[in-house]
Design an enzyme around this catalytic site. Structure first.
Site, short mmCIF file in Angstrom:
data_model
loop_
_atom_site.label_atom_id
_atom_site.label_comp_id
_atom_site.label_asym_id
_atom_site.label_seq_id
_atom_site.Cartn_x
_atom_site.Cartn_y
_atom_site.Cartn_z
N GLY A 63 51.50 -3.06 9.84
CA GLY A 63 50.57 -1.95 9.97
C GLY A 63 49.56 -2.05 11.08
O GLY A 63 48.87 -1.07 11.39
N GLU A 96 55.06 -8.52 8.35
CA GLU A 96 56.09 -7.60 8.84
C GLU A 96 55.59 -6.79 10.04
O GLU A 96 55.54 -5.56 10.00
CB GLU A 96 56.53 -6.66 7.72
CG GLU A 96 57.08 -7.35 6.49
CD GLU A 96 57.25 -6.42 5.30
OE1 GLU A 96 56.96 -5.21 5.45
OE2 GLU A 96 57.68 -6.87 4.23
N PRO A 97 55.21 -7.43 11.14
CA PRO A 97 54.75 -6.67 12.30
C PRO A 97 55.90 -5.94 12.98
O PRO A 97 57.02 -6.44 13.05
CB PRO A 97 54.18 -7.76 13.22
CG PRO A 97 55.03 -8.96 12.91
CD PRO A 97 55.27 -8.88 11.41
N GLY A 98 55.64 -4.76 13.47
CA GLY A 98 56.65 -4.01 14.21
C GLY A 98 56.07 -3.44 15.49
O GLY A 98 56.30 -3.95 16.59
N ARG A 99 55.27 -2.40 15.35
CA ARG A 99 54.67 -1.71 16.49
C ARG A 99 53.84 -2.65 17.36
O ARG A 99 53.88 -2.58 18.59
CB ARG A 99 53.80 -0.57 15.97
CG ARG A 99 53.28 0.37 17.02
CD ARG A 99 52.21 1.30 16.43
NE ARG A 99 52.59 1.85 15.14
CZ ARG A 99 53.15 3.05 14.97
NH1 ARG A 99 53.40 3.81 16.02
NH2 ARG A 99 53.45 3.49 13.77
N ARG A 104 57.93 11.21 18.36
CA ARG A 104 56.60 11.01 17.79
C ARG A 104 55.61 12.14 18.11
O ARG A 104 54.87 12.57 17.22
CB ARG A 104 56.02 9.67 18.25
CG ARG A 104 56.80 8.46 17.76
CD ARG A 104 56.11 7.16 18.11
NE ARG A 104 54.88 6.98 17.34
CZ ARG A 104 53.66 7.15 17.83
NH1 ARG A 104 53.49 7.46 19.11
NH2 ARG A 104 52.62 6.98 17.06
N CYS A 107 64.99 23.70 23.01
CA CYS A 107 64.67 25.09 22.72
C CYS A 107 63.78 25.21 21.48
O CYS A 107 64.17 25.81 20.46
CB CYS A 107 65.95 25.90 22.54
SG CYS A 107 65.68 27.67 22.58
N GLU A 108 62.63 24.59 21.55
CA GLU A 108 61.59 24.68 20.51
C GLU A 108 60.24 24.46 21.17
O GLU A 108 60.10 23.59 22.04
CB GLU A 108 61.77 23.60 19.43
CG GLU A 108 62.78 23.94 18.37
CD GLU A 108 62.52 23.17 17.08
OE1 GLU A 108 61.39 22.70 16.88
OE2 GLU A 108 63.47 23.05 16.29
N TYR A 161 59.39 2.88 17.63
CA TYR A 161 59.61 4.23 17.09
C TYR A 161 59.92 5.22 18.21
O TYR A 161 59.43 6.34 18.22
CB TYR A 161 58.40 4.66 16.25
CG TYR A 161 58.11 3.68 15.15
CD1 TYR A 161 58.92 3.61 14.03
CD2 TYR A 161 57.05 2.77 15.26
CE1 TYR A 161 58.69 2.67 13.04
CE2 TYR A 161 56.82 1.81 14.28
CZ TYR A 161 57.64 1.78 13.17
OH TYR A 161 57.42 0.84 12.20
#
Length: 419
Positions: A240, A275-278, A314, A343-344, A372
């Protein structure tokens, strides 16, 4: 710190000029820096020097690319996985089964069985029902499942609602006020070794206070469980920790996080799992894109790039901010709306953004895209999947091929009765 910087007026990834990658691989393309991954892995590990017994398990969901996982495996990292697909990637990257933690609220029976066969180190059980099902599968297979019970501490992480996971109304874990009862029931299952508890309250946290509150609650629970006669040897503190997406943004450092963890857990007498990710992968990658054209707007011009929301979801999904910079800035600035070709209207990266002046054909990057990013890509609008590149000093390699729309269509079939 990362290894994406201007050299002689041209942005480089380490010692590779980004225009060289664009010419050889095309755009859009994710570019990762091995040196940045290794530095962040080392800094996070050193921040936890005050924790004697630990496992650092990279959150594979942040970036599951095999080359990225191999870099981290060589740094001694384990893996936090949330699907059997992520588990297989971790194993393929050489991560020892004993260093794999299987989290996630919706593990299927087939996934539980596959993970037991692989001999992974720990299941983080998310519910009483899951724990009972796992025990039944393990008994049928004649093995013992090493487990921790994930606790929902009802702590607001203060992050975006879609990546907050520790409030009472979130789907993850068991309510902390029911944890003792559920732990006792699952600990009695003969094919489960319920050896500890786990917590994870959210992603991209900008303040350590919510984490500390959650950890203190967990510490009190450990004391209560031991008082009830249970043996607690492992505690998973999740991940986190946030990263700066904007220049000048200040967030808690790994060193500050590590000092807080050491202080809060000093009397727990357990092995800790992280549990590091980012925080490991975020700033280790950029999304390299080319300007398709610049279109006049009512107020500000639209800079239309060839990357889109299907490549980097994101901003559309969370309203997330990514710094946007020219690969070869000329010194002039402009205020522009940065958009993709999907096309949005949601395919918008930024509105009214102050940025380098860009014209058709210029290269630019979305920074802090190593986590991510490619992992959340889709083929929306029948676009292909983006390529990925890993840089190591003055060399680079394609570590995920571009998958064009035709290859995706080749996997589809028209039934005979429609011919």
């Amino acid at each position: 710190m990362d290894h994406f910087a201007l050299q002689s007026g041209v942005m480089h990834a380490e010692d590779v000029a980004l225009p060289r990658i664009a010419e050889d691989v095309g755009t859009p393309v994710y570019v990762y820096s091995r040196a940045t991954l290794e530095r962040h892995a080392r800094v996070f590990r050193e921040a936890l020097d005050g924790v004697p017994n630990k496992l650092i398990a990279f959150a594979v969901k942040a970036n599951p690319n095999l080359a990225v996982l191999k870099v981290l495996q060589r740094q001694g990292y384990g893996a936090d996985v949330v699907s059997v697909g992520e588990m297989r990637r971790a194993l393929a990257a050489g991560i020892e089964p004993a260093k794999i933690v299987f989290s996630g609220v919706g593990k299927t029976a087939a996934e539980l069985e596959a993970a037991l066969k692989a001999g992974i180190g720990q299941f983080n059980i998310e519910s009483e029902e899951e724990g009972i099902e796992l025990a039944e599968i393990a008994a049928r297979m004649g093995c013992l499942a090493q487990c921790a019970l994930r606790i929902n501490p009802d702590v607001d992480a203060g992050t975006h609602d879609k990546i907050s996971t520790g409030k009472a109304d979130n789907k993850f874990g068991v309510p902390i006020d029911e944890a003792g009862q559920i732990f006792g029931k699952l600990a009695g299952q003969p094919s489960v070794n319920l050896r500890g508890v786990a917590v994870h309250i959210g992603s991209q946290l900008g303040d350590l206070a919510p984490l500390e509150r959650a950890f203190e609650k967990l510490g009190n629970l450990v004391t209560a469980l031991r008082g009830a006669g249970h043996t607690i040897t492992h505690v998973d503190l999740g991940g986190g920790l946030g990263v700066p997406y904007k220049q000048g943004e200040t967030l808690p450092s790994p060193a500050e996080y590590g000092a807080m963890v050491a202080r809060v857990t000093k009397d727990w007498d357990v092995s800790l799992i992280f549990e590091p990710g980012r925080v490991i992968a975020g700033n280790a990658g950029v999304l390299l894109t080319r300007v398709v054209r610049v279109k006049r707007g009512i107020n500000d011009p639209f800079v239309i790039v060839d990357a889109a929301m299907n490549d980097l979801a994101r901003p559309a999904l969370y309203g997330a901010y990514h710094d946007f910079a020219a690969v070869e800035p000329g010194g002039d600035r402009m205020t522009a709306n940065i958009v993709g070709p999907i096309c949005e209207t949601g395919d918008t990266f930024a509105m009214g953004r102050d940025c380098d002046r860009l014209v058709t054909g210029d290269l630019a990057v979305f920074r802090t895209a190593g986590a991510y990013g490619a992992t959340m890509a889709s083929s929306y609008n029948s676009r292909g999947f983006v390529a990925e590149v890993l840089v190591d000093g003055d060399k680079f390699a394609v570590v995920a091929d571009r998958i064009d729309a035709g290859e995706i269509m080749d996997a589809e079939r028209v039934p005979d009765w429609l011919e």
